[in-house]
Scaffold this active site. Sequence first.
Site, PDB file in Angstrom:
ATOM      1  N   LYS A   1       0.697  -1.184  -0.072  1.00 20.05           N
ATOM      2  CA  LYS A   1       0.001  -0.163   0.040  1.00 20.05           C
ATOM      3  C   LYS A   1       0.783   1.311  -0.120  1.00 20.05           C
ATOM      4  CE  LYS A   1       0.765   1.202   4.477  1.00 20.05           C
ATOM      5  NZ  LYS A   1       1.584   2.268   4.973  1.00 20.05           N
TER       6      LYS A   1
ATOM      7  N   GLY B   1       7.380   1.307   5.103  1.00 17.77           N
ATOM      8  CA  GLY B   1       5.954   2.145   5.134  1.00 17.77           C
ATOM      9  C   GLY B   1       4.925   1.608   3.882  1.00 17.77           C
TER      10      GLY B   1
ATOM     11  N   SER C   1       0.032  -6.737   5.099  1.00 19.09           N
ATOM     12  CA  SER C   1      -0.783  -7.398   4.026  1.00 19.09           C
ATOM     13  C   SER C   1      -0.329  -8.810   4.086  1.00 19.09           C
ATOM     14  CB  SER C   1      -0.173  -6.790   2.496  1.00 19.09           C
ATOM     15  OG  SER C   1      -0.729  -7.274   1.597  1.00 19.09           O
TER      16      SER C   1
ATOM     17  N   GLY D   1       3.658  -1.749   3.920  1.00 19.62           N
ATOM     18  CA  GLY D   1       2.607  -2.594   4.566  1.00 19.62           C
ATOM     19  C   GLY D   1       2.833  -4.018   4.594  1.00 19.62           C
TER      20      GLY D   1
ATOM     21  N   ASP E   1      -2.717  -1.327  10.115  1.00 15.81           N
ATOM     22  CA  ASP E   1      -2.796  -1.371   8.812  1.00 15.81           C
ATOM     23  C   ASP E   1      -3.645  -2.376   8.025  1.00 15.81           C
ATOM     24  OD1 ASP E   1      -1.991   1.110   8.372  1.00 15.81           O
ATOM     25  OD2 ASP E   1       0.059   0.416   7.716  1.00 15.81           O
TER      26      ASP E   1
ATOM     27  N   MET F   1      11.186  -4.743   3.768  1.00 13.67           N
ATOM     28  CA  MET F   1      10.563  -4.573   5.187  1.00 13.67           C
ATOM     29  C   MET F   1      10.936  -3.168   5.913  1.00 13.67           C
ATOM     30  SD  MET F   1      11.186  -8.484   6.377  1.00 13.67           S
ATOM     31  CE  MET F   1      11.200  -7.890   8.064  1.00 13.67           C
TER      32      MET F   1
ATOM     33  N   GLY G   1       4.085  -6.417   5.983  1.00 13.35           N
ATOM     34  CA  GLY G   1       3.829  -7.467   7.201  1.00 13.35           C
ATOM     35  C   GLY G   1       2.083  -7.249   7.265  1.00 13.35           C
TER      36      GLY G   1
HETATM   37  C1  LIG Z   1       2.064   4.520  10.040  1.00 15.08           C
HETATM   38  C2  LIG Z   1       1.386   3.549   9.058  1.00 15.08           C
HETATM   39  C3  LIG Z   1       0.155   4.478   8.174  1.00 15.08           C
HETATM   40  O1  LIG Z   1      -0.542   3.590   7.425  1.00 15.08           O
HETATM   41  O2  LIG Z   1       1.966   2.671   8.353  1.00 15.08           O
HETATM   42  P1  LIG Z   1       3.391   1.971   8.224  1.00 15.08           P
HETATM   43  O3  LIG Z   1       4.480   3.248   7.970  1.00 15.08           O
HETATM   44  O4  LIG Z   1       3.507   1.382   9.319  1.00 15.08           O
HETATM   45  O5  LIG Z   1       3.354   0.889   7.257  1.00 15.08           O
HETATM   46  C4  LIG Z   1       0.424   2.926  10.141  1.00 15.08           C
HETATM   47  O6  LIG Z   1      -0.652   3.507  10.784  1.00 15.08           O
HETATM   48  C5  LIG Z   1       0.937   1.951  11.072  1.00 15.08           C
HETATM   49  O7  LIG Z   1       0.376   0.750  11.427  1.00 15.08           O
HETATM   50  P2  LIG Z   1       1.251  -0.572  11.665  1.00 15.08           P
HETATM   51  O8  LIG Z   1       2.575  -0.732  11.069  1.00 15.08           O
HETATM   52  O9  LIG Z   1       0.156  -1.744  11.539  1.00 15.08           O
HETATM   53  O10 LIG Z   1       1.226  -0.176  13.238  1.00 15.08           O
HETATM   54  P3  LIG Z   1       1.178  -0.948  14.397  1.00 15.08           P
HETATM   55  O11 LIG Z   1       2.103  -2.127  14.540  1.00 15.08           O
HETATM   56  O12 LIG Z   1      -0.149  -1.103  14.929  1.00 15.08           O
HETATM   57  O13 LIG Z   1       1.883  -0.071  15.585  1.00 15.08           O
HETATM   58  C6  LIG Z   1       3.398   0.069  15.584  1.00 15.08           C
HETATM   59  C7  LIG Z   1       3.747   1.303  16.538  1.00 15.08           C
HETATM   60  O14 LIG Z   1       3.435   2.699  16.009  1.00 15.08           O
HETATM   61  C8  LIG Z   1       2.794   3.871  16.846  1.00 15.08           C
HETATM   62  N1  LIG Z   1       1.495   3.892  16.216  1.00 15.08           N
HETATM   63  C9  LIG Z   1       0.996   3.243  15.352  1.00 15.08           C
HETATM   64  C10 LIG Z   1      -0.273   3.483  14.562  1.00 15.08           C
HETATM   65  C11 LIG Z   1      -0.982   4.459  15.023  1.00 15.08           C
HETATM   66  N2  LIG Z   1      -1.875   5.166  14.362  1.00 15.08           N
HETATM   67  N3  LIG Z   1      -0.318   5.474  16.219  1.00 15.08           N
HETATM   68  C12 LIG Z   1       0.785   5.010  16.730  1.00 15.08           C
HETATM   69  O15 LIG Z   1       1.050   5.574  17.656  1.00 15.08           O
HETATM   70  C13 LIG Z   1       2.555   2.688  18.241  1.00 15.08           C
HETATM   71  O16 LIG Z   1       3.760   3.203  18.933  1.00 15.08           O
HETATM   72  C14 LIG Z   1       2.820   1.428  17.816  1.00 15.08           C
HETATM   73  O17 LIG Z   1       3.307   0.687  18.951  1.00 15.08           O
HETATM   74  N1  LIG Z   2       5.320 -11.378   7.373  1.00 15.33           N
HETATM   75  C1  LIG Z   2       6.063 -10.348   7.945  1.00 15.33           C
HETATM   76  N2  LIG Z   2       6.532  -9.371   6.783  1.00 15.33           N
HETATM   77  C2  LIG Z   2       7.393  -8.293   7.089  1.00 15.33           C
HETATM   78  N3  LIG Z   2       7.344  -8.016   8.318  1.00 15.33           N
HETATM   79  C3  LIG Z   2       7.204  -8.689   9.414  1.00 15.33           C
HETATM   80  C4  LIG Z   2       6.392  -9.831   9.012  1.00 15.33           C
HETATM   81  N4  LIG Z   2       5.744 -10.366  10.194  1.00 15.33           N
HETATM   82  C5  LIG Z   2       6.228  -9.679  11.289  1.00 15.33           C
HETATM   83  N5  LIG Z   2       7.152  -8.639  10.525  1.00 15.33           N
HETATM   84  C6  LIG Z   2       7.585  -7.491  11.336  1.00 15.33           C
HETATM   85  O1  LIG Z   2       7.039  -6.181  11.106  1.00 15.33           O
HETATM   86  C7  LIG Z   2       7.881  -5.045  10.781  1.00 15.33           C
HETATM   87  C8  LIG Z   2       7.278  -4.024   9.830  1.00 15.33           C
HETATM   88  O2  LIG Z   2       7.409  -4.707   8.930  1.00 15.33           O
HETATM   89  P1  LIG Z   2       6.566  -4.219   7.385  1.00 15.33           P
HETATM   90  O3  LIG Z   2       4.919  -4.315   7.487  1.00 15.33           O
HETATM   91  O4  LIG Z   2       7.400  -4.649   6.228  1.00 15.33           O
HETATM   92  O5  LIG Z   2       6.868  -2.593   7.360  1.00 15.33           O
HETATM   93  P2  LIG Z   2       5.798  -1.313   7.701  1.00 15.33           P
HETATM   94  O6  LIG Z   2       5.056  -1.397   8.552  1.00 15.33           O
HETATM   95  O7  LIG Z   2       6.910  -0.135   7.662  1.00 15.33           O
HETATM   96  O8  LIG Z   2       5.343  -1.138   6.286  1.00 15.33           O
HETATM   97  C9  LIG Z   2       9.104  -5.866  10.437  1.00 15.33           C
HETATM   98  O9  LIG Z   2      10.157  -5.323  10.546  1.00 15.33           O
HETATM   99  C10 LIG Z   2       9.019  -7.315  11.171  1.00 15.33           C
HETATM  100  O10 LIG Z   2       9.677  -7.181  12.326  1.00 15.33           O
END
Ligand SMILES: C[C@@](CO)(OP(=O)(O)O)[C@H](O)COP(=O)(O)OP(=O)(O)OC[C@H]1O[C@@H](n2ccc(N)nc2=O)[C@H](O)[C@@H]1O
Ligand SMILES: Nc1ncnc2c1ncn2[C@@H]1O[C@H](COP(=O)(O)OP(=O)(O)O)[C@@H](O)[C@H]1O
Length: 281
Positions: free
Chosen positions: A11, A98, A104, A100, A136, A95, A102
């Site tokens: 995403k 950002g 996904s 997504g 996510d 990985m 994991g």
């Molecule tokens: C920022 C976003 C935007 O799409 O994407 P990514 O960069 O991770 O892909 C997401 O909201 C991330 O979602 P996701 O990666 O599933 O986050 P989670 O595992 O639930 O949270 C990881 C950590 O980020 C912080 N967190 C996450 C989401 C949110 N709305 N507020 C937060 O403060 C929290 O500290 C949490 O412990």
């Molecule tokens: N199947 C998986 N694929 C990728 N990362 C995973 C998976 N399962 C657990 N993780 C953990 O989730 C973290 C964030 O992964 P990822 O979704 O790739 O990044 P982001 O949230 O930044 O898009 C990784 O560093 C890893 O520790």
Amino acid sequence: MTRLTLPAPAKLNLMLHILGRRPDGYHELQTLFQFLDYADELEFAVRDDGQIHLHSDLQEVPHDSNLIVKAARKLQQLTGCTLGADIWLKKILPMGGGIGGGSSDAATTLLGLNHLWKLDCGEDQLAELGLSLGADVPVFVRGHAAFAEGVGEKLTPVDPEEPWYLVLVPQVFVSTAEIFSHPQLTRDSLPLKMRPVPKGNSRNDCQAVVEQSYPEVRNSLNLLSKFTEARLTGTGSCVFGAFPSKAEADKVLALLADTQTGFVAKGSNISMLHRTLQSLH
Ligand SMILES: C[C@@](CO)(OP(=O)(O)O)[C@H](O)COP(=O)(O)OP(=O)(O)OC[C@H]1O[C@@H](n2ccc(N)nc2=O)[C@H](O)[C@@H]1O
Ligand SMILES: Nc1ncnc2c1ncn2[C@@H]1O[C@H](COP(=O)(O)OP(=O)(O)O)[C@@H](O)[C@H]1O
């Protein structure tokens, strides 16, 4: 059928505004999710003994911490299903970028096993289960581009344009938790009331702190912005820009190839996962 191969697409966050911090530490967001036709590949086979075995060459994540294994076990607990699965993961998505991957993978596991184990769980149930795995996951379960609020779980389907994207992958790992706990993070954006999101709101509130902490990301943004508007997705590290055609995106990737790693993919409002599942019916 006892075997199934499904994609787990990436995403992008086309914009990301942070409105505030909740008492539990999570942040209230407004963000726009769109999928990419660029995906991990998961293959599932049913086991009769109830065990979940993930086969992958992913060294970084221990077996039981992998979101795929966690998703499968949560689905067993929710439904009381006594079947298990062998799951093979072909990891394509970078990985911690950002995009997504994991989350996904977790969503593809929920939908794939729901199908293979013949559980008949509804999308609402799977999205709720998904949310307990990560903020996510629900959008990947729903499979439609969406305007998201709350921590990302309140989803309104939207249909933005579907351009080609060049995604640059700076070779650094950005921790989502680290960025969300940064003292200088913007946390007071005003909520947007208009739908669809009016033009001029494509900023990502995480970008300033990520650029400050990770010069590699700033460098990629600077390079890409010579050709098109360059933005950060999620908390990075990936940055992206839109192009009207694949040829134009490919051309810019070739020009940057000496110093940058990246890929070109089409934006899509219906995820590859859902298109594949539909073709099974
Ligand atoms: C920022 C976003 C935007 O799409 O994407 P990514 O960069 O991770 O892909 C997401 O909201 C991330 O979602 P996701 O990666 O599933 O986050 P989670 O595992 O639930 O949270 C990881 C950590 O980020 C912080 N967190 C996450 C989401 C949110 N709305 N507020 C937060 O403060 C929290 O500290 C949490 O412990
Ligand atoms: N199947 C998986 N694929 C990728 N990362 C995973 C998976 N399962 C657990 N993780 C953990 O989730 C973290 C964030 O992964 P990822 O979704 O790739 O990044 P982001 O949230 O930044 O898009 C990784 O560093 C890893 O520790």
